[in-house]
Design an enzyme around this catalytic site. Sequence first.
Site, PDB file in Angstrom:
ATOM      1  N   GLY A 129       0.842  -1.192   0.000  1.00  0.00           N
ATOM      2  CA  GLY A 129       0.000   0.000   0.000  1.00  0.00           C
ATOM      3  C   GLY A 129       0.874   1.237   0.000  1.00  0.00           C
ATOM      4  N   ALA A 130       0.668   2.121   0.994  1.00  0.00           N
ATOM      5  CA  ALA A 130       1.354   3.419   1.049  1.00  0.00           C
ATOM      6  C   ALA A 130       0.935   4.284  -0.141  1.00  0.00           C
ATOM      7  CB  ALA A 130       2.870   3.261   1.145  1.00  0.00           C
ATOM      8  N   HIS A 131      -0.350   4.398  -0.296  1.00  0.00           N
ATOM      9  CA  HIS A 131      -0.927   5.263  -1.328  1.00  0.00           C
ATOM     10  C   HIS A 131      -2.419   5.449  -1.012  1.00  0.00           C
ATOM     11  CE1 HIS A 131      -1.241   1.090  -3.117  1.00  0.00           C
ATOM     12  NE2 HIS A 131      -2.500   1.456  -2.979  1.00  0.00           N
ATOM     13  N   ALA A 132      -3.057   6.311  -1.781  1.00  0.00           N
ATOM     14  CA  ALA A 132      -4.518   6.489  -1.694  1.00  0.00           C
ATOM     15  C   ALA A 132      -5.069   6.367  -3.105  1.00  0.00           C
ATOM     16  CB  ALA A 132      -4.846   7.858  -1.102  1.00  0.00           C
TER      17      ALA A 132
ATOM     18  N   ARG B 272      -3.595   4.264   2.854  1.00  0.00           N
ATOM     19  CA  ARG B 272      -3.563   2.979   3.546  1.00  0.00           C
ATOM     20  C   ARG B 272      -2.171   2.358   3.487  1.00  0.00           C
ATOM     21  NH1 ARG B 272      -6.700   1.456  -0.781  1.00  0.00           N
ATOM     22  NH2 ARG B 272      -7.509   3.512  -0.293  1.00  0.00           N
TER      23      ARG B 272
END
Length: 143
Positions: A56-59, A104
């Site tokens: 993840g580590a993005h929207a 997230r």
Amino acid sequence: MLVNDYIPVTHCQRIILPKIGDNRGDLSFIESGNHIPFSIERIYYIYNIPDKQLRGAHAHRELKQLIISLSGSFCVQLDDGKNKHTAHLDSPSEGLLISNLVWRELYNFSENAICLVLASHKYDESDYIRNYSDFLEAAGFAS
Ligand code: T46
């Protein structure tokens, strides 16, 4: 009636899924528009995850998703730009509903973890926001 858990991140929710159990085992199911507030356009799953791996580590600009731990466990940190919440997923009969414009991060995967994702749209790289400052701006929290 199923009781879902409130999460203090915009439009995110822990969803308790139906579970029908008998001496043959358990069965859970998900119906678009009934248990989740979108039509399922895509299903993907993440597995064989190395120790200490972050995913993840993005929207997403538009995408909504339901995340389920089919096997093992992992943590999901949600961030709507104002509030943060960490959910621990370890049951195939519970899902985490993640709205659009929520950052997230998935981590602490157990050795046998399988993360199932039901998504409201097909894969589209232009829907991703991979820079946190850009995410804050899109979410209306630019400094
Ligand atoms: C999310 C978390 C939980 C595709 O070609 N099709 C797909 O449907 C997906 C999801 C990914 N890909 C490609 C894009 C990348 O080249 O697979 C590669 C890995 O994707 P990504 O780095 O985005 O994987 P994660 O685990 O960091 O994030 C994924 C989802 O992209 C994301 O929406 O919420 O799982």
